[in-house]
Design an enzyme around this catalytic site. Structure first.
Site, PDB file in Angstrom:
ATOM      1  N   ARG A  34      -7.952  -3.967  -3.468  1.00  0.00           N
ATOM      2  CA  ARG A  34      -7.376  -2.817  -4.199  1.00  0.00           C
ATOM      3  C   ARG A  34      -8.288  -2.475  -5.385  1.00  0.00           C
ATOM      4  NH1 ARG A  34      -2.432  -2.509  -1.828  1.00  0.00           N
ATOM      5  NH2 ARG A  34      -1.681  -4.481  -0.943  1.00  0.00           N
ATOM      6  N   CYS A  50       0.826  -1.214   0.000  1.00  0.00           N
ATOM      7  CA  CYS A  50       0.000   0.000   0.000  1.00  0.00           C
ATOM      8  C   CYS A  50       0.859   1.263   0.000  1.00  0.00           C
ATOM      9  CB  CYS A  50      -0.921   0.011   1.222  1.00  0.00           C
ATOM     10  SG  CYS A  50      -2.098  -1.355   1.247  1.00  0.00           S
TER      11      CYS A  50
END
Length: 207
Positions: free
Chosen positions: A121, A44
């Site tokens: 995601r 991330c």
């Protein structure tokens, strides 16, 4: 779960830029809304940094960025500060603190067979009229491709502006596809054109 062509669900949320009403944020510009599983995690961090480093490219395309994870506003701010101190990169876009999972559930970012507590995601491309134009989903352990995100945003905007379609692997500067003829007269007119003709239904041109 929202689908391509749907009106983007509106919501209000607390973010690293303060309270935001999504419909107001979206007004007059494109928005790339994307989720990440958690703050202070390695993949991330690379992704959020990638958006930040290339934020100027999105700005030039009249596109705003907005991130999200199921973390508190305090965790978001601490993470933003940590990454800036360690790498010099500032996450210069709002990040939604979706601690109650309201937005994640609204946009189908929570997918139980992957995780019940972390958003996958997801990437939503939303046009200035508030319509969802393209959706991408990635699992928790595979990072996104920033070149592809910018490529498809450019393709969507090019298709809208010129009323064309884009072929496989299209990049700016390459030929585009002219919509196929709908009448015999249009077909015959096309045969007289200077298009690159593969066949009457597949013709390309330069912009």
């Amino acid at each position: 779960m929202p689908r391509i062509g749907d009106k983007a669900p509106d919501f209000s949320a607390n973010t690293t830029w303060g309270p935001i009403q999504f419909s107001e944020y979206n007004k007059g510009s494109w928005v790339v809304l994307f989720s990440h599983p958690a703050d202070f995690t390695p993949v991330c961090t690379t992704e959020m940094s990638g958006f930040a480093v290339r934020s100027k490219e999105f700005e030039e395309k009249n596109t705003k960025l907005m991130g999200l994870s199921i973390d508190s506003i305090h965790a978001h701010v601490a993470w933003v500060n940590n990454v800036k101190k360690n790498t010099g990169v500032l996450f210069n876009f709002p990040i939604i603190a979706d601690i109650d999972m309201k937005v994640s559930k609204l946009y189908g970012m929570l997918q139980p067979n992957e995780s019940e507590t972390a958003a996958v995601r997801a990437v939503f491309f939303i046009d200035p009229q508030g319509k969802i134009r393209l959706i991408m989903y990635y699992p928790l352990n595979v990072g996104r491709n920033m070149d592809e995100i910018i490529r498809v945003l450019t393709a969507l905007q090019t298709a809208d502006k010129h009323s064309v379609a884009l072929p496989l692997d299209w990049k700016p500067g390459e030929k585009v596809i002219v919509p196929p003829p709908k009448t015999v007269a249009e077909m015959e007119e096309r045969e007289k054109s200077d298009y690159e003709m593969v066949d009457f239904y597949l013709a390309k041109k330069s912009l």
